[in-house]
Design a protein around this motif. Structure first.
Motif, PDB file in Angstrom:
ATOM      1  N   LEU A 287      -9.779   8.637   2.781  1.00  0.00           N
ATOM      2  CA  LEU A 287      -8.338   8.500   2.571  1.00  0.00           C
ATOM      3  C   LEU A 287      -7.790   7.444   3.515  1.00  0.00           C
ATOM      4  CD1 LEU A 287      -7.192  12.233   2.318  1.00  0.00           C
ATOM      5  CD2 LEU A 287      -7.521  10.619   0.460  1.00  0.00           C
ATOM      6  N   GLN A 288      -6.974   6.550   2.986  1.00  0.00           N
ATOM      7  CA  GLN A 288      -6.365   5.507   3.801  1.00  0.00           C
ATOM      8  C   GLN A 288      -4.849   5.654   3.771  1.00  0.00           C
ATOM      9  OE1 GLN A 288      -8.544   1.528   3.343  1.00  0.00           O
ATOM     10  NE2 GLN A 288      -8.913   2.545   1.402  1.00  0.00           N
ATOM     11  N   SER A 289      -4.239   5.697   4.945  1.00  0.00           N
ATOM     12  CA  SER A 289      -2.790   5.852   4.998  1.00  0.00           C
ATOM     13  C   SER A 289      -2.117   4.580   4.497  1.00  0.00           C
ATOM     14  CB  SER A 289      -2.337   6.156   6.425  1.00  0.00           C
ATOM     15  OG  SER A 289      -2.827   5.189   7.317  1.00  0.00           O
ATOM     16  N   ALA A 290      -1.124   4.752   3.649  1.00  0.00           N
ATOM     17  CA  ALA A 290      -0.404   3.619   3.062  1.00  0.00           C
ATOM     18  C   ALA A 290       1.066   3.625   3.455  1.00  0.00           C
ATOM     19  CB  ALA A 290      -0.521   3.657   1.536  1.00  0.00           C
ATOM     20  N   LYS A 291       1.508   4.642   4.166  1.00  0.00           N
ATOM     21  CA  LYS A 291       2.877   4.727   4.656  1.00  0.00           C
ATOM     22  C   LYS A 291       2.856   4.950   6.162  1.00  0.00           C
ATOM     23  CE  LYS A 291       5.470   4.445   0.888  1.00  0.00           C
ATOM     24  NZ  LYS A 291       6.530   3.442   0.718  1.00  0.00           N
ATOM     25  N   PHE A 292       3.791   4.328   6.841  1.00  0.00           N
ATOM     26  CA  PHE A 292       3.865   4.440   8.293  1.00  0.00           C
ATOM     27  C   PHE A 292       5.280   4.822   8.690  1.00  0.00           C
ATOM     28  CE2 PHE A 292       0.582   1.492   7.083  1.00  0.00           C
ATOM     29  CZ  PHE A 292      -0.512   1.952   7.797  1.00  0.00           C
ATOM     30  N   GLU A 293       5.445   5.329   9.910  1.00  0.00           N
ATOM     31  CA  GLU A 293       6.749   5.810  10.337  1.00  0.00           C
ATOM     32  C   GLU A 293       7.193   5.142  11.628  1.00  0.00           C
ATOM     33  OE1 GLU A 293       6.358  10.016  10.773  1.00  0.00           O
ATOM     34  OE2 GLU A 293       5.081   9.878  12.547  1.00  0.00           O
ATOM     35  N   LEU A 294       8.482   4.828  11.675  1.00  0.00           N
ATOM     36  CA  LEU A 294       9.122   4.274  12.865  1.00  0.00           C
ATOM     37  C   LEU A 294      10.030   5.344  13.446  1.00  0.00           C
ATOM     38  CD1 LEU A 294      10.016   1.938  14.754  1.00  0.00           C
ATOM     39  CD2 LEU A 294      11.711   1.336  13.006  1.00  0.00           C
ATOM     40  N   MET A 295       9.833   5.675  14.721  1.00  0.00           N
ATOM     41  CA  MET A 295      10.648   6.676  15.389  1.00  0.00           C
ATOM     42  C   MET A 295      11.248   6.074  16.657  1.00  0.00           C
ATOM     43  SD  MET A 295       9.662  10.504  16.813  1.00  0.00           S
ATOM     44  CE  MET A 295       9.326  11.170  15.192  1.00  0.00           C
ATOM     45  N   ILE A 315      16.264   1.099   9.707  1.00  0.00           N
ATOM     46  CA  ILE A 315      14.954   1.195   9.072  1.00  0.00           C
ATOM     47  C   ILE A 315      14.098   2.297   9.689  1.00  0.00           C
ATOM     48  CG2 ILE A 315      14.955  -1.228   8.392  1.00  0.00           C
ATOM     49  CD1 ILE A 315      13.011  -1.775  10.714  1.00  0.00           C
ATOM     50  N   ALA A 316      14.626   2.993  10.723  1.00  0.00           N
ATOM     51  CA  ALA A 316      13.850   4.044  11.382  1.00  0.00           C
ATOM     52  C   ALA A 316      13.700   5.250  10.455  1.00  0.00           C
ATOM     53  CB  ALA A 316      14.528   4.472  12.679  1.00  0.00           C
TER      54      ALA A 316
END
Length: 321
Positions: A287-295, A315-316
Motif C-alpha cells: 500500500l502506498q499513501s497518496a494523501k498527506f496532511e499538514l498540521m 491549506i492546513a
C-alpha cells in the motif's frame, strides 16, 4: 479535518506454499519497533484495524522496542521468531529489514517511510514475494514540499538545517531528496546529524554558531522517540521546525507535513488481520499513501513570535489553536 487514501498495485497472486504460513492454535502478533513503544493513539489505530479484519480484541501482542539503538534490532527480531509469533509487524525501515533478515517463514507486515524496493524490503509493489508485505509512506519524496512550506512560514531565514539520524538507512535517501530540493529552490541547507540524546542537545546548542535559522526533522524512529526533547529544545532556542509527522505537533511542535502515522498503523492492523485469516503476504500488494496532511500548532507559533500566513492556514488539514 483528516484525509486518508491508499492506492495499491495490481492484485496479482503469487504461488507460495500455504503450509509455510500455517497459524498456531492460538495466534500471537509480534510487533518490532525501531524507536520506543507506540503511543496509545497509535496502538488504538492498530487495534481498530485488527477489529475491522475480525481479530479478537484480546489477541496477544508481543512488543519489542529498540529505543533508537538499531544494533539491538536483530536480537529483538530473533526473539520474536523464537517465540513463534504468528506474524510480525515491523515499525519503520530498520525494523522491517531486521525482521526480514530474521525469518523467511513468519509473515511480516512492515510500515516504512522509504521506497520499499530501493531499500530492499521487497522486489515488487504489486506482487511482493516471499513472506514480506506492508505499507509505504515514501517520506523520501517530500523534501521540496517540506522546504516550500517551511519557507512560507519563515521566509526570512537564510540557512535551514536538516536533522537526521545517520544510523538509519533511510537517512541517506531523505537527505539526497532534501539536497536536490534545496538546489532547485536555491535554499542553503545544512545537514545536522544526531544518533543519541547527547548529540541532539549538541545540535541545538550549536545552531546559532552555525547560523541555522530554521530546522527540518527527517523521519526516524529514534528522533520521534525523542520528540519531547526536541520540542523542548526548539522552544528554548526559539527555532521554527518542520516535522515529518503530526505526532510532533500534537506534542507541541510547530508544524508537520507527511502521511498519517495513525492511518499507517490502522492499515497495518488490517493487513495483519488478513494474514491471520489465511492470506499470504504475496496476496497483499504494497500500500502506498497518496494523501498527506499538514498540521500547524498556533499556540507554538505564538510562543515563537511567528505569525502564520493566512494562505498556509487555509491549506492546513488541522490547526491546533
Amino acid at each position: 479535518m483528516r484525509r486518508r487514501e491508499f492506492i495499491t498495485g495490481l492484485d496479482v497472486a503469487a504461488v507460495w506454499p500455504l503450509e509455510a504460513f500455517a497459524q498456531p492454535a492460538r495466534s500471537r502478533i509480534g510487533f518490532l519497533h525501531q524507536g520506543g513503544l507506540p503511543t496509545p493513539p497509535l496502538m488504538a489505530a492498530f487495534r481498530s484495524g485488527l477489529r475491522e479484519g475480525g481479530v479478537s480484541p484480546d489477541i496477544e501482542i508481543d512488543h519489542r522496542a529498540a529505543d533508537g539503538d538499531y544494533n539491538r534490532l536483530p536480537a529483538l527480531a530473533a526473539d520474536l521468531v523464537n517465540r513463534q509469533v504468528s506474524v510480525i509487524a515491523a515499525e519503520l525501515l530498520p525494523a522491517g529489514l531486521a525482521a526480514k533478515a530474521a525469518t523467511k517463514i513468519i509473515p511480516i507486515v512492515f510500515l516504512t517511510g522509504s521506497d520499499p524496493i530501493g531499500s530492499g524490503l521487497v522486489s515488487s509493489i504489486a506482487r511482493p514475494e516471499g513472506n514480506v508485505t506492508g505499507i509505504a509512506f515514501l517520506f523520501t519524496k517530500l523534501g521540496q514540499k517540506n522546504l516550500e512550506l517551511l519557507r512560507q512560514l519563515a521566509p526570512k531565514h537564510d540557512v535551514i538545517g536538516a536533522l537526521a539520524n545517520p544510523s538509519n538507512p533511510n537517512a541517506g535517501p531523505q537527505l539526497r531528496d532534501l539536497e536536490a530540493a534545496s538546489q532547485t529552490l536555491q535554499q542553503q541547507l545544512l545537514i545536522l546529524n544526531a544518533k543519541d540524546i547527547d548529540e541532539v542537545d549538541s545540535v541545538f546548542a550549536a545552531l546559532a554558531s552555525r547560523k541555522v535559522d530554521a530546522l527540518l526533522v527527517t523521519a526516524d524512529g529514534f528522533l520521534i522517540s525523542r520528540r519531547d526533547q526536541i520540542i523542548s529544545l526548539a522552544a528554548h532556542y526559539a527555532v521554527p521546525i518542520m516535522y515529518p509527522l503530526s505526532e510532533y505537533v500534537i506534542a507541541g511542535g510547530l508544524m508537520s507535513y507527511g502521511a498519517s502515522l495513525r492511518d499507517g498503523f490502522h492499515q497495518t492492523g488490517i493487513y495483519i488481520a488478513k494474514i491471520l485469516a489465511g492470506d499470504t503476504p504475496s496476496d497483499l500488494p504494497i500500500l502506498q499513501s497518496a494523501k498527506f496532511e499538514l498540521m500547524i500548532n498556533l499556540r507554538t507559533a505564538k510562543s515563537l513570535g511567528i505569525t502564520v500566513p493566512a494562505g498556509l492556514l487555509a491549506i492546513a488539514d488541522e490547526v491546533i489553536e
